[in-house]
Design a protein around this motif. Structure first.
Motif, short mmCIF file in Angstrom:
data_model
loop_
_atom_site.label_atom_id
_atom_site.label_comp_id
_atom_site.label_asym_id
_atom_site.label_seq_id
_atom_site.Cartn_x
_atom_site.Cartn_y
_atom_site.Cartn_z
N LEU A 95 12.15 -6.77 6.61
CA LEU A 95 11.55 -6.91 7.95
C LEU A 95 12.57 -7.39 8.96
O LEU A 95 12.22 -8.05 9.94
CB LEU A 95 10.37 -7.89 7.89
N GLY A 96 13.84 -7.03 8.76
CA GLY A 96 14.90 -7.56 9.62
C GLY A 96 14.66 -7.35 11.10
O GLY A 96 14.67 -8.31 11.89
N LEU A 97 14.42 -6.11 11.53
CA LEU A 97 14.25 -5.83 12.95
C LEU A 97 12.95 -6.42 13.48
O LEU A 97 12.90 -6.90 14.62
CB LEU A 97 14.29 -4.31 13.20
N ASP B 222 4.01 -6.16 0.42
CA ASP B 222 3.67 -5.28 1.54
C ASP B 222 4.25 -5.81 2.85
O ASP B 222 3.75 -6.76 3.45
CB ASP B 222 2.16 -5.14 1.67
N ARG B 223 5.33 -5.18 3.31
CA ARG B 223 6.01 -5.65 4.51
C ARG B 223 5.16 -5.41 5.77
O ARG B 223 5.28 -6.16 6.75
CB ARG B 223 7.38 -4.96 4.66
N ILE B 224 4.29 -4.41 5.77
CA ILE B 224 3.46 -4.14 6.95
C ILE B 224 2.38 -5.20 7.08
O ILE B 224 2.13 -5.72 8.18
CB ILE B 224 2.85 -2.73 6.88
N VAL B 225 1.73 -5.54 5.98
CA VAL B 225 0.73 -6.61 6.01
C VAL B 225 1.40 -7.93 6.40
O VAL B 225 0.89 -8.69 7.24
CB VAL B 225 0.02 -6.74 4.65
N ALA B 226 2.56 -8.20 5.80
CA ALA B 226 3.27 -9.44 6.11
C ALA B 226 3.61 -9.53 7.59
O ALA B 226 3.42 -10.57 8.23
CB ALA B 226 4.55 -9.53 5.27
N ALA B 227 4.12 -8.43 8.15
CA ALA B 227 4.47 -8.43 9.57
C ALA B 227 3.24 -8.57 10.46
O ALA B 227 3.31 -9.18 11.53
CB ALA B 227 5.22 -7.15 9.91
N LYS C 199 0.83 -1.20 0.00
CA LYS C 199 0.00 0.00 0.00
C LYS C 199 0.86 1.25 0.00
O LYS C 199 0.57 2.22 -0.70
CB LYS C 199 -0.90 0.01 1.24
N ASN C 200 1.94 1.24 0.79
CA ASN C 200 2.77 2.43 0.92
C ASN C 200 3.67 2.66 -0.29
O ASN C 200 4.43 3.63 -0.31
CB ASN C 200 3.63 2.34 2.19
N SER D 267 -11.95 1.46 15.48
CA SER D 267 -10.71 1.70 14.74
C SER D 267 -10.55 3.20 14.50
O SER D 267 -11.48 3.85 14.03
CB SER D 267 -10.73 1.00 13.38
N SER D 268 -9.37 3.74 14.78
CA SER D 268 -9.09 5.14 14.47
C SER D 268 -8.24 5.28 13.21
O SER D 268 -8.16 6.37 12.65
CB SER D 268 -8.38 5.81 15.65
N ASP D 269 -7.61 4.21 12.78
CA ASP D 269 -6.83 4.22 11.55
C ASP D 269 -6.64 2.78 11.08
O ASP D 269 -7.08 1.83 11.75
CB ASP D 269 -5.48 4.94 11.75
N ILE D 270 -5.98 2.62 9.94
CA ILE D 270 -5.81 1.30 9.34
C ILE D 270 -5.15 0.32 10.30
O ILE D 270 -5.63 -0.79 10.54
CB ILE D 270 -4.94 1.41 8.07
N ARG D 271 -3.99 0.73 10.83
CA ARG D 271 -3.19 -0.20 11.64
C ARG D 271 -3.81 -0.43 13.01
O ARG D 271 -3.72 -1.54 13.55
CB ARG D 271 -1.76 0.33 11.76
N ALA D 272 -4.43 0.59 13.59
CA ALA D 272 -5.12 0.40 14.86
C ALA D 272 -6.23 -0.63 14.70
O ALA D 272 -6.45 -1.49 15.56
CB ALA D 272 -5.68 1.72 15.37
#
Length: 420
Positions: free
Chosen positions: A260-262, A232-237, A23-24, A367-372
Motif C-alpha cells: 500500500l505504498g502509494l 487484503d490491501r483494499i480492505v485495509a486501505a 478477495k482479489n 451501491s452499484s458495486d462492492i467498492r462504491a
C-alpha cells in the motif's frame, strides 16, 4: 428480503481492526486447485459471499469443496469437468479465472460469460488471444467462452494492458504447457505474486513474479499444496481512508504495508500521521484532511478499487481535488450517489473534480458495486443525520464482517431488512 445499512454520521473511528485474506487473491487460488489432482487447502480465506460462490463453481466442475472457518479444502478429480455452469458463473466476475486451469488440465473449457460489478467494460479479448498463442482455439458461443486445444506450447505473449485477469488465466494455462512461455507487460499486483507463490509450491517453474515479465517453464503435472492467502490491501486501505475522513485513529492489522505504498503516501499528503508496522499500519488524522489529487493505475499505482474512497475523502477535505480514472470507465457512476449526499463534485470524461465541504448531508443512496458501497458508507459517517445505503449485498461480497468491524471502531451503523 433485501437489506440496507443505516449509517449515522458524526463518529470518530478509533481502535484496532483486523484484515483477512484478499478477495482479489483467494478466488484465483481456489481456481488454481483445478491444476492438480488431489486436495489443495487454502487458508486465511475471507468470510465473503464470493468464496462460497466460487466453491459452487468448482463443485460444478467435479471438485469436492469443504469450507471450514477461514480455510477451504478443494479435492480435484483426475478428470475434472470442463463446462462451468452458467447459474454459478454469472454471479461474479472472478469466476472467469477457471478458464486457464481448465484449458491446462482438460485441453478444453466452456465458461459462461461472467457477471459481477457494474464498473464498465471488461472484455476477455486478452484472455482469449493469450490462450490462442499457447495453441488453443477460443471463441464466444451462445454466451460462453469456448476454448479447445490439441496441445499447449510455450509462447511469447505481450499484453496490450497489464490486465490482472488475463495475466492470471494465461499464467495458469502456461504452467502445464510444453516449453517456455514469456508474458510481457504482465500485471504486477501483490495478488499475482500470491498466485505465483502458490503455483511454485505446487511444482510450477515461474520467474519474475512481481515484475512486468513472467517466464514460465511448463511442467507435466502439479501437486496439491496448502497455501495462506495474503492480507487484503483494499480492505485495509478502506479502513485507513475511513480513519482520515473521520479524523480518527485506527490501527490496521493483517496486511503487508509495502502493498500500500502509494495509498499510504496519499494519506500522509492529506495530513495523516501514517506509521507502518510489521503486520499492518496506523493512521492518525488530527485535523480536517487536506485535498489530494488521485489517478488510478495498475499496481504499483493507486488502485482503481479505492477510487470511490478517494472521492469520499476529497468530498470532506479542505480544498479541491481531481480524481482521474484510468482503468474502468463506468466507475464514476458512484459520483452521482455522492452528490445525493451533498458532495460538490462534477465529472468530465475520466476526470472528477471535487470541492471539499466540512460536512455532507444524509440521503438514501444505492451501491452499484462492492467498492462504491463501501465508499458510500464512509461518506455517511461524515454526513449529518442518518444515511440509508441500499443494495448492500455488494459490500458483503468484498468486506467480511463489515458492520461489526465498523461498530468495533465506534462507527454508528446498523443492518436492517426491508421487504423487497
Amino acid at each position: 428480503m433485501s437489506e440496507r445499512f443505516l449509517v449515522t454520521g458524526g463518529s470518530r473511528l478509533e481502535g484496532v481492526v483486523g484484515v483477512g485474506g484478499a478477495k482479489n487473491s483467494v478466488l484465483k487460488l481456489m481456481a488454481a486447485a483445478l491444476l492438480a489432482e488431489g486436495t489443495t487447502v487454502v487458508t486465511n480465506c475471507p468470510d465473503i459471499l464470493d468464496v462460497p460462490l466460487m466453491a459452487d463453481v468448482l463443485r460444478g466442475l467435479g471438485c469436492e469443496v469443504e469450507l471450514t472457518d477461514s480455510s477451504v479444502a478443494i479435492t480435484t478429480p483426475a478428470e475434472p469437468k470442463y463446462h462451468a455452469d452458467f447459474a454459478a458463473v454469472r454471479q461474479f466476475r472472478a469466476s472467469v479465472c477457471v478458464l486457464g486451469p481448465l484449458v491446462a488440465r482438460c485441453r478444453q473449457a466452456v465458461v459462461a460469460l461472467p457477471g459481477g460489478d457494474a464498473i464498465g467494460s471488461r472484455p476477455l479479448d486478452m484472455h482469449q488471444s493469450g490462450l490462442q498463442l499457447l495453441g488453443a482455439d477460443s471463441t464466444i458461443e451462445h454466451g460462453c467462452v469456448v476454448a479447445r486445444a490439441e496441445d499447449l506450447n510455450g509462447a511469447n505473449i505481450r499484453l496490450a494492458f497489464p490486465s490482472v485477469g488475463a495475466t492470471e488465466n494465461i499464467l495458469m494455462a502456461a504452467v502445464l504447457a510444453k516449453g517456455e512461455t514469456v508474458i510481457d507487460n504482465a500485471a504486477r499486483e501483490p495478488e499475482i505474486v500470491d498466485l505465483c507463490n502458490m503455483l511454485v509450491r505446487m511444482g510450477a517453474h515461474i520467474d519474475g513474479a512481481g515484475t512486468s515479465t513472467l517466464t514460465i517453464e511448463g511442467v507435466e503435472r502439479l501437486q496439491p499444496t496448502t497455501h495462506r492467502v495474503i492480507g487484503d490491501r483494499i480492505v485495509a486501505a478502506t479502513w485507513g481512508i475511513a480513519a482520515s475522513m473521520t479524523r480518527g485513529d485506527v490501527r490496521v492489522e493483517g496486511v503487508n504495508p509495502k502493498h500500500l505504498g502509494l495509498v499510504l503516501d496519499k494519506l500522509r499528503a492529506a495530513g495523516a500521521e501514517v506509521t507502518p508496522e510489521p503486520n499492518g499500519f496506523r493512521v492518525l488524522q488530527r485535523e480536517r484532511p487536506q485535498a489530494v489529487n488521485f489517478a488510478t493505475l495498475p499496481f504499483p499505482g493507486f488502485p482503481t478499487d479505492l477510487q470511490p474512497m478517494a472521492i469520499g475523502l476529497a468530498a470532506v477535505a479542505d480544498g479541491t481535488s481531481m480524481i482521474t480514472e484510468n482503468v474502468f470507465e463506468a466507475r464514476f457512476r458512484f459520483v452521482e450517489e455522492m452528490i445525493r449526499l451533498g458532495a460538490d463534485a462534477r465529472t468530465d470524461g475520466h476526470h472528477a473534480v471535487v470541492r471539499g465541504i466540512p460536512r455532507l448531508s444524509s440521503a438514501p443512496v444505492w451501491s452499484s458495486d462492492i467498492r462504491a458501497g463501501a465508499g458510500l458508507v464512509l461518506a455517511g459517517l461524515c454526513a449529518e443525520g442518518v444515511t440509508e445505503v441500499h443494495d448492500v449485498y455488494h459490500i458483503d461480497r468484498g468486506y467480511p464482517r463489515f458492520v461489526e468491524n465498523l461498530q468495533g471502531l465506534g462507527g454508528q451503523i446498523e443492518r436492517v431488512g426491508t421487504a423487497s
